[in-house]
Design a protein around this motif. Structure first.
Motif, short mmCIF file in Angstrom:
data_model
loop_
_atom_site.label_atom_id
_atom_site.label_comp_id
_atom_site.label_asym_id
_atom_site.label_seq_id
_atom_site.Cartn_x
_atom_site.Cartn_y
_atom_site.Cartn_z
N ARG A 139 48.50 31.39 16.71
CA ARG A 139 48.37 32.20 17.92
C ARG A 139 49.58 31.93 18.82
N PRO A 140 50.31 33.02 19.18
CA PRO A 140 51.49 32.79 20.02
C PRO A 140 51.13 32.35 21.43
N VAL A 141 52.03 31.58 21.99
CA VAL A 141 51.92 31.25 23.42
C VAL A 141 53.12 31.93 24.06
N GLY A 142 52.86 32.86 25.00
CA GLY A 142 53.97 33.64 25.54
C GLY A 142 54.43 34.67 24.52
N GLU A 143 55.76 34.82 24.42
CA GLU A 143 56.30 35.84 23.53
C GLU A 143 56.08 35.46 22.06
N PRO A 144 55.55 36.37 21.23
CA PRO A 144 55.38 36.03 19.82
C PRO A 144 56.73 35.81 19.14
N VAL A 145 56.73 34.99 18.08
CA VAL A 145 57.94 34.79 17.28
C VAL A 145 57.58 35.08 15.82
N GLU A 146 58.60 35.28 14.99
CA GLU A 146 58.32 35.68 13.60
C GLU A 146 57.50 34.63 12.86
N PHE A 190 51.35 56.96 46.62
CA PHE A 190 50.21 57.84 46.33
C PHE A 190 49.91 58.75 47.50
N ARG A 191 49.50 59.98 47.21
CA ARG A 191 48.94 60.88 48.21
C ARG A 191 47.44 60.60 48.36
N ASP A 192 46.83 61.15 49.37
CA ASP A 192 45.38 61.02 49.53
C ASP A 192 44.69 61.57 48.26
N PHE A 193 43.61 60.93 47.89
CA PHE A 193 42.82 61.33 46.72
C PHE A 193 43.59 61.20 45.39
N GLY A 194 44.62 60.33 45.37
CA GLY A 194 45.37 60.10 44.14
C GLY A 194 44.51 59.40 43.09
N ARG A 195 44.90 59.57 41.83
CA ARG A 195 44.19 58.91 40.73
C ARG A 195 45.19 58.05 39.93
N MET A 196 44.76 56.83 39.64
CA MET A 196 45.60 55.93 38.86
C MET A 196 44.89 55.64 37.54
N VAL A 197 45.47 56.12 36.46
CA VAL A 197 44.87 55.93 35.13
C VAL A 197 45.37 54.60 34.59
N MET A 198 44.49 53.61 34.57
CA MET A 198 44.90 52.27 34.14
C MET A 198 44.78 52.18 32.62
N CYS A 199 45.87 52.51 31.96
CA CYS A 199 45.88 52.54 30.49
C CYS A 199 46.30 51.19 29.92
N GLY A 200 47.31 50.56 30.53
CA GLY A 200 47.78 49.27 30.03
C GLY A 200 48.83 48.71 30.96
N MET A 201 49.12 47.42 30.80
CA MET A 201 50.15 46.78 31.63
C MET A 201 50.98 45.88 30.71
N ILE A 202 51.80 46.53 29.90
CA ILE A 202 52.51 45.83 28.82
C ILE A 202 53.43 44.73 29.36
N ALA A 203 53.90 44.87 30.59
CA ALA A 203 54.82 43.87 31.15
C ALA A 203 54.15 42.50 31.28
N GLN A 204 52.82 42.48 31.16
CA GLN A 204 52.12 41.20 31.35
C GLN A 204 51.54 40.63 30.06
N TYR A 205 51.73 41.32 28.92
CA TYR A 205 51.01 40.89 27.71
C TYR A 205 51.48 39.55 27.15
N ASN A 206 52.72 39.17 27.46
CA ASN A 206 53.21 37.90 26.91
C ASN A 206 53.02 36.74 27.89
N ILE A 207 52.34 37.01 29.00
CA ILE A 207 52.10 35.93 29.95
C ILE A 207 50.90 35.13 29.46
N ALA A 208 51.07 33.85 29.26
CA ALA A 208 50.02 33.01 28.67
C ALA A 208 48.80 32.95 29.58
N PRO A 209 47.58 32.93 28.99
CA PRO A 209 46.38 32.80 29.81
C PRO A 209 46.46 31.54 30.66
N GLY A 210 46.04 31.66 31.89
CA GLY A 210 46.09 30.49 32.76
C GLY A 210 47.39 30.41 33.53
#
Ligand code: NAP
Length: 339
Positions: free
Chosen positions: A13-20, A234-254
């Motif tokens: 299991r990788p910690v942070g960025e995966p390696v080969e 955002f304008r009033d009544f804007g909608r934010m579709v939370m699909c993913g946040m890839i910039a955070q996927y390599n941040i280790a839990p904790g």
């Protein structure tokens, strides 16, 4: 059969960025299909950001890949042998056969695809899980209306390119955000977005110029500094579709508090009556697949939907390509051509 199987396993299991070295590539015999099973030769494997989550044993909406098991993933391929009367050798099928050349599956878990409609690999992108994600998120959460301003992050990617074109087909003004001049030119000139902003430049100034009246719908694929720049606009009544946040996927839990980019001030959610909603395409998306596919094929035939794939050849190249996906090295929907 003189053929042999090739599989990519999760070694640790990788910690942070995966390696080969987190992966292991093994050879083995071609499996034999059991009762009711089908033997499939995979032709293309989809590489997707969610796989980073499956490599981790942190609590999530889906079970992690076990250590020593084949990496999970969607594939398209060809039936080689079948003990299920619904499938015959030569049939083109899509399913979740994982990072391997051959696989046996229960027929019930496979879906036949028509290669006359689109090339086989497109069933992993525009007509696969990423395309379905784009359609479901806009149908259920974004709901773009004619004349509204829709901003799409990771706009040249698998989900973003489809989401933007659907929003445009519905009459919205669509602004993409992507990394670098080549991706931005593609999003504007080939996908037909109204504009595309480079998040490596001064994104706030570019957003002000491109969205002078603010943003009605934001499709969030990235998080981090992109989210921080979009959110206050955002304008009033804007909608934010939370699909993913890839910039955070390599941040280790904790390590979130220390490693995560600063989030936006959520105060305006109340004042502007914003709607922020996350979703997981696999919750209800696949039940609606036939409707989705019909809509997408209509847009493709009408010249309103095109796509770009980033095809990497050879299963052994999958770990490297996947690591690159998490750093924005792909240009278009990333697929492995399994040889
Ligand atoms: N909720 C769901 O059910 C669901 C389903 C599918 C996908 N998703 C999510 O949708 C998003 C897009 O997925 P996709 O398959 O379409 O991937 P993709 O956009 O084809 O590829 C990822 C793109 O994200 C950008 N990126 C990568 N690393 C980044 C980083 N560290 N910081 C900022 N940007 C980065 C890069 O684009 P640039 O070079 O343009 O920055 C890269 O090309 C992901 O967050 C994924 O997890 C969610």
């Amino acid at each position: 059969m003189s053929e042999y199987n090739l599989q990519v396993l999760l070694k640790r299991r990788p910690v942070g960025e995966p390696v080969e070295g987190d992966f292991e590539i093994v050879e083995g015999p071609v499996p034999l299909p059991g009762h009711g099973q089908v033997l499939v030769r995979n032709r293309f494997l989809s590489l997707d950001p969610y796989m980073r989550g499956r490599m981790s044993d942190a609590k999530s909406y889906a079970k992690p890949v076990e250590l020593g098991a084949v990496m999970e993933g969607a594939t398209v391929g060809e039936v080689i042998a079948s003990n299920d009367p619904a499938f015959a050798p030569g049939d083109a099928v899509m399913g979740g056969q994982g990072w391997q050349r051959f696989c046996t599956m229960d027929g019930a878990k496979l879906r036949k695809v028509d290669v006359n409609e689109v090339p086989l690999s497109a069933n992993l992108g525009v007509l696969g899980m990423p395309g379905l994600t784009a359609w479901v998120g806009l149908e259920d959460i974004g709901e773009p209306k004619p004349g509204e301003t829709v901003v799409i992050s990771a706009a040249s990617g698998a989900v973003g390119q489809v989401a933007g074109q659907i929003a445009r087909a519905r009459g919205a003004r669509v602004i993409g955000i992507a990394g670098g001049a080549a991706k931005c030119a593609f999003v504007k000139d080939e996908l037909g977005f109204d504009d595309c902003l480079d998040h490596r430049g001064d994104l706030e100034a570019q957003l002000d110029a491109a969205c002078p009246n603010g943003i009605d719908v934001y499709w969030e694929n990235v998080g981090g500094h992109v989210q921080a720049a979009v959110f206050p606009r955002f304008r009033d009544f804007g909608r934010m579709v939370m699909c993913g946040m890839i910039a955070q996927y390599n941040i280790a839990p904790g390590a979130d508090a220390a490693g995560a980019p600063p989030g936006p001030n959520l105060g305006p959610v109340v004042r502007k009556r914003l709607r922020i909603q996350g979703f997981i395409v696999s919750d209800h998306g696949w039940q609606r697949y036939p409707q989705f596919r019909a809509v997408m094929l209509g847009l493709i035939r009408g010249g309103q939907l095109t796509w770009r794939e980033d095809v990497v050849t050879g299963l052994a190249a999958a770990p490297r390509a996947f690591i690159g996906l998490l750093k924005g090295e792909n240009f278009g929907k990333l697929v492995i051509k399994v040889e």
